[in-house]
Motif scaffolding. Structure first.
Motif, PDB file in Angstrom:
ATOM      1  N   LYS A   1      -8.208   6.006  -9.424  1.00 18.32           N
ATOM      2  CA  LYS A   1      -8.480   7.306 -10.040  1.00 18.32           C
ATOM      3  C   LYS A   1      -7.959   8.477  -9.214  1.00 18.32           C
ATOM      4  N   LYS A   2      -7.890   8.308  -7.875  1.00 17.88           N
ATOM      5  CA  LYS A   2      -7.487   9.433  -7.038  1.00 17.88           C
ATOM      6  C   LYS A   2      -6.703   8.904  -5.837  1.00 17.88           C
ATOM      7  N   VAL A   3      -5.566   9.516  -5.563  1.00 22.14           N
ATOM      8  CA  VAL A   3      -4.641   8.956  -4.573  1.00 22.14           C
ATOM      9  C   VAL A   3      -4.248   9.989  -3.519  1.00 22.14           C
ATOM     10  N   ILE A   4      -4.075   9.505  -2.299  1.00 24.41           N
ATOM     11  CA  ILE A   4      -3.350  10.239  -1.259  1.00 24.41           C
ATOM     12  C   ILE A   4      -1.991   9.562  -1.119  1.00 24.41           C
ATOM     13  N   MET A   5      -0.922  10.298  -1.334  1.00 23.02           N
ATOM     14  CA  MET A   5       0.431   9.744  -1.177  1.00 23.02           C
ATOM     15  C   MET A   5       0.917  10.044   0.238  1.00 23.02           C
ATOM     16  N   VAL A   6       1.434   9.035   0.916  1.00 20.50           N
ATOM     17  CA  VAL A   6       1.965   9.212   2.271  1.00 20.50           C
ATOM     18  C   VAL A   6       3.485   9.094   2.196  1.00 20.50           C
ATOM     19  N   GLY A   7       4.179  10.215   2.390  1.00 22.59           N
ATOM     20  CA  GLY A   7       5.632  10.211   2.336  1.00 22.59           C
ATOM     21  C   GLY A   7       6.165  11.122   1.245  1.00 22.59           C
ATOM     22  N   ALA A   8       7.019  12.075   1.618  1.00 24.71           N
ATOM     23  CA  ALA A   8       7.600  13.013   0.646  1.00 24.71           C
ATOM     24  C   ALA A   8       9.101  12.784   0.490  1.00 24.71           C
ATOM     25  N   GLY A   9       9.507  11.521   0.594  1.00 23.95           N
ATOM     26  CA  GLY A   9      10.871  11.167   0.209  1.00 23.95           C
ATOM     27  C   GLY A   9      10.923  11.013  -1.306  1.00 23.95           C
ATOM     28  N   ASN A  10      12.081  10.596  -1.824  1.00 26.81           N
ATOM     29  CA  ASN A  10      12.213  10.486  -3.281  1.00 26.81           C
ATOM     30  C   ASN A  10      11.177   9.547  -3.887  1.00 26.81           C
ATOM     31  N   ILE A  11      10.939   8.400  -3.235  1.00 36.49           N
ATOM     32  CA  ILE A  11       9.996   7.436  -3.820  1.00 36.49           C
ATOM     33  C   ILE A  11       8.592   8.034  -3.865  1.00 36.49           C
ATOM     34  N   GLY A  12       8.151   8.662  -2.765  1.00 34.86           N
ATOM     35  CA  GLY A  12       6.827   9.260  -2.742  1.00 34.86           C
ATOM     36  C   GLY A  12       6.660  10.339  -3.793  1.00 34.86           C
ATOM     37  N   LEU A  13       7.680  11.160  -3.964  1.00 37.20           N
ATOM     38  CA  LEU A  13       7.610  12.244  -4.950  1.00 37.20           C
ATOM     39  C   LEU A  13       7.622  11.699  -6.375  1.00 37.20           C
ATOM     40  N   ILE A  14       8.510  10.748  -6.620  1.00 36.89           N
ATOM     41  CA  ILE A  14       8.612  10.196  -7.983  1.00 36.89           C
ATOM     42  C   ILE A  14       7.337   9.445  -8.362  1.00 36.89           C
ATOM     43  N   VAL A  15       6.822   8.627  -7.454  1.00 36.79           N
ATOM     44  CA  VAL A  15       5.606   7.862  -7.771  1.00 36.79           C
ATOM     45  C   VAL A  15       4.407   8.795  -7.925  1.00 36.79           C
ATOM     46  N   SER A  16       4.357   9.875  -7.146  1.00 37.74           N
ATOM     47  CA  SER A  16       3.284  10.865  -7.326  1.00 37.74           C
ATOM     48  C   SER A  16       3.317  11.434  -8.736  1.00 37.74           C
ATOM     49  N   TYR A  17       4.509  11.771  -9.199  1.00 42.00           N
ATOM     50  CA  TYR A  17       4.645  12.314 -10.552  1.00 42.00           C
ATOM     51  C   TYR A  17       4.236  11.284 -11.600  1.00 42.00           C
ATOM     52  N   GLN A  18       4.644  10.024 -11.381  1.00 38.56           N
ATOM     53  CA  GLN A  18       4.289   8.971 -12.341  1.00 38.56           C
ATOM     54  C   GLN A  18       2.782   8.729 -12.355  1.00 38.56           C
ATOM     55  N   LEU A  19       2.149   8.786 -11.180  1.00 37.05           N
ATOM     56  CA  LEU A  19       0.692   8.630 -11.123  1.00 37.05           C
ATOM     57  C   LEU A  19       0.005   9.760 -11.896  1.00 37.05           C
ATOM     58  N   ALA A  20       0.483  10.985 -11.674  1.00 41.51           N
ATOM     59  CA  ALA A  20      -0.110  12.122 -12.379  1.00 41.51           C
ATOM     60  C   ALA A  20       0.060  11.978 -13.891  1.00 41.51           C
ATOM     61  N   GLN A  21       1.249  11.515 -14.310  1.00 37.60           N
ATOM     62  CA  GLN A  21       1.480  11.301 -15.737  1.00 37.60           C
ATOM     63  C   GLN A  21       0.519  10.255 -16.311  1.00 37.60           C
ATOM     64  N   ALA A  22       0.130   9.293 -15.464  1.00 37.60           N
ATOM     65  CA  ALA A  22      -0.767   8.221 -15.912  1.00 37.60           C
ATOM     66  C   ALA A  22      -2.234   8.640 -15.852  1.00 37.60           C
ATOM     67  N   GLY A  23      -2.494   9.883 -15.439  1.00 40.01           N
ATOM     68  CA  GLY A  23      -3.873  10.366 -15.416  1.00 40.01           C
ATOM     69  C   GLY A  23      -4.577  10.211 -14.087  1.00 40.01           C
ATOM     70  N   VAL A  24      -3.838   9.774 -13.047  1.00 36.81           N
ATOM     71  CA  VAL A  24      -4.424   9.623 -11.711  1.00 36.81           C
ATOM     72  C   VAL A  24      -4.355  10.980 -11.001  1.00 36.81           C
ATOM     73  N   GLU A  25      -5.448  11.387 -10.378  1.00 38.48           N
ATOM     74  CA  GLU A  25      -5.452  12.638  -9.625  1.00 38.48           C
ATOM     75  C   GLU A  25      -4.727  12.421  -8.288  1.00 38.48           C
TER      76      GLU A  25
END
Length: 366
Positions: A157-181
Motif C-alpha cells: 500500500k505504501k512504498v519508499i523507493m531507493v534510487g532515482a535512476g530511470n528504473i526507480g523513477l519509472i517504477v515509482s510512477y507505475q506504483l502510483a498508477q496502480a494506487g500505491v502511495e
C-alpha cells in the motif's frame, strides 16, 4: 544416458539481446536454440509498460512489452529455425567438449552441444546493506515490476523507493498508477540519475525526491512496517537525525551488475569495469570474446539501455552466423555499429564508451 541435443547456435537468454541475436542468425540460415530461464521469452521487455526512447530502428515510442511481441513475430516468421526453450536454465559449460548442461524446471536435465554460442545472460539487481534488509516487504525493482506488470499483483500500500535512476523513477510512477502511495524516492547521489522527463512525471504527482538520502533500517517484526531514512553529506556519511517513515514496501532500484558466471566457467578474459557496472568479458567489434566460439551481447557485456542491447544482439547474431560459414551482409554489420554509435551519444554514452574502451580489442590472435 543423459540426452544431448545439437544446434548450430545456442543463445543463452531470451531477453532483448538474445531474441535479436537469434533472429539475426536464423535470418542468415542458422538453426538456433534459445534457452530462457523465465516462463516466457522477452526478458525485461515484458515488464516494461512505458514507451521507449532511443531511435526509430529500436522502436522508440513503443512500449517494452510490445517490442517483445515484435521480436517474437520476427522469429516466428523464420519458421522452425529458432527453438525457444523456456523455464530452462544453463547450469554449466564444459569447454573441453563444448557442452552446456541445462535444467528444465526441476525435473528434466539434458545437454546441448553447440557449434557457437551467444551469451545474453542479462544482469542481476544490486542491493545495499542496511539493518533488516531481509524482511518480507523489501523488494528489488525488478521483482516489483514482475508482480505488477506481469502478474497484476500490487505488492503493498505504501512504498519508499531507493534510487532515482530511470528504473526507480519509472517504477515509482507505475506504483502510483496502480494506487500505491509513494512516500518518497530517496537517492544517495546529489542529482537525479534518470531522465528528467521521468522525474517530472512523478514530481507532478507530488512525490518528493530526496537527494543525498538513504535508507538505514527496515523496521518490523515478521514483515516490514517502516523504513528509517537519513541524510548524507558529500562524503556519503550520515548526518542529521534519522526519520521513520511508515510503509509496507521498500523498493530497491540501486543498479544492476552483469551476469557473467558462464564466462568465468568458459575461461574468458575478464575485467572489472566500473563504467559497465561489474566484471565483463573482453570482446572485439563482432562481440566475440576471447573464447573463439562465444559471443556476448546485452547487459552481460555491460549495463546499458535495452535499445543498445538489441543492437548488440544483432551484431553478435550476425557475426556468429558468419563464423558458422553462412552468407551474411557486411553492410548490415556497419549499419548496426552506426546505430550503436548514435545510441551512445551524449553524457551517458561518454561513460559507456569509456568503459567499453577498456575491454574492446582490435582482434584475437588465431
Amino acid at each position: 544416458m543423459k540426452k544431448t541435443f545439437e544446434t548450430d547456435l545456442l543463445v543463452i537468454g531470451g531477453g532483448a539481446a538474445g531474441l535479436c541475436a537469434a533472429a539475426e542468425a536464423a535470418g542468415a540460415g542458422a538453426n538456433v536454440t534459445v534457452i530462457e530461464s523465465d516462463l516466457h521469452p522477452g526478458g525485461q521487455l515484458v515488464k516494461q509498460t512505458h514507451k521507449f526512447f532511443g531511435s526509430r530502428d529500436e522502436y522508440a515510442g513503443t512500449r517494452g512489452y510490445k517490442i517483445a511481441e515484435i521480436l517474437l513475430d520476427e522469429i516466428k516468421s523464420l519458421g522452425d529455425k529458432v527453438d525457444i526453450r523456456c523455464n530452462s536454465t544453463v547450469t554449466g559449460y564444459y569447454p573441453e567438449d563444448g557442452v552446456f548442461t541445462v535444467m528444465k524446471g526441476e525435473d528434466e536435465y539434458y545437454r546441448i552441444k553447440a557449434k557457437k554460442a551467444v551469451m545474453a545472460t542479462g544482469a542481476q539487481e544490486r542491493m545495499i546493506p542496511f539493518t533488516n534488509n531481509d524482511l518480507p516487504g523489501v523488494y528489488g525493482a525488478g521483482a516489483v515490476q514482475t508482480l505488477m506488470n506481469v502478474y497484476g499483483v500490487v505488492p503493498g500500500k505504501k512504498v519508499i523507493m531507493v534510487g532515482a535512476g530511470n528504473i526507480g523513477l519509472i517504477v515509482s510512477y507505475q506504483l502510483a498508477q496502480a494506487g500505491v502511495e509513494v512516500a518518497a524516492v530517496v537517492e544517495a547521489m546529489p542529482k537525479i540519475g534518470g531522465y528528467w522527463v521521468h522525474a517530472a512525471k512523478i514530481r507532478r504527482l507530488g512525490i518528493p525526491i530526496l537527494l543525498r538520502h538513504t535508507v538505514v533500517e527496515a523496521t518490523g517484526d515478521k514483515v516490514l512496517d517502516g523504513a528509517v531514512i537519513q541524510e548524507l553529506d558529500d562524503k556519503f556519511q550520515l548526518i542529521g537525525e534519522p526519520v521513520k517513515v511508515d510503509c509496507d514496501i521498500i523498493c530497491m532500484a540501486v543498479g544492476l551488475t552483469p551476469t557473467t558466471e558462464l564466462f568465468w566457467q568458459a575461461g574468458c578474459k575478464m575485467q572489472f569495469v566500473p563504467q559497465l557496472c561489474g566484471y565483463v568479458p573482453f570482446r572485439d567489434k563482432t562481440m566475440r570474446t576471447s573464447c573463439p566460439d562465444m559471443w556476448v551481447a546485452g547487459d552481460a557485456s555491460g549495463i546499458e539501455e535495452a535499445s543498445a542491447a538489441m543492437v548488440e544482439g544483432r551484431i553478435a547474431g550476425h557475426s556468429a552466423a558468419a563464423a558458422l560459414g553462412l552468407k551474411t551482409d557486411a553492410k548490415k554489420f556497419d549499419e548496426y555499429w552506426t546505430r550503436l554509435d548514435h545510441l551512445r551519444a551524449g553524457e551517458v554514452g561518454e561513460k559507456i564508451l569509456a568503459g567499453i574502451g577498456q575491454v574492446l580489442v582490435s582482434g584475437w590472435e588465431a
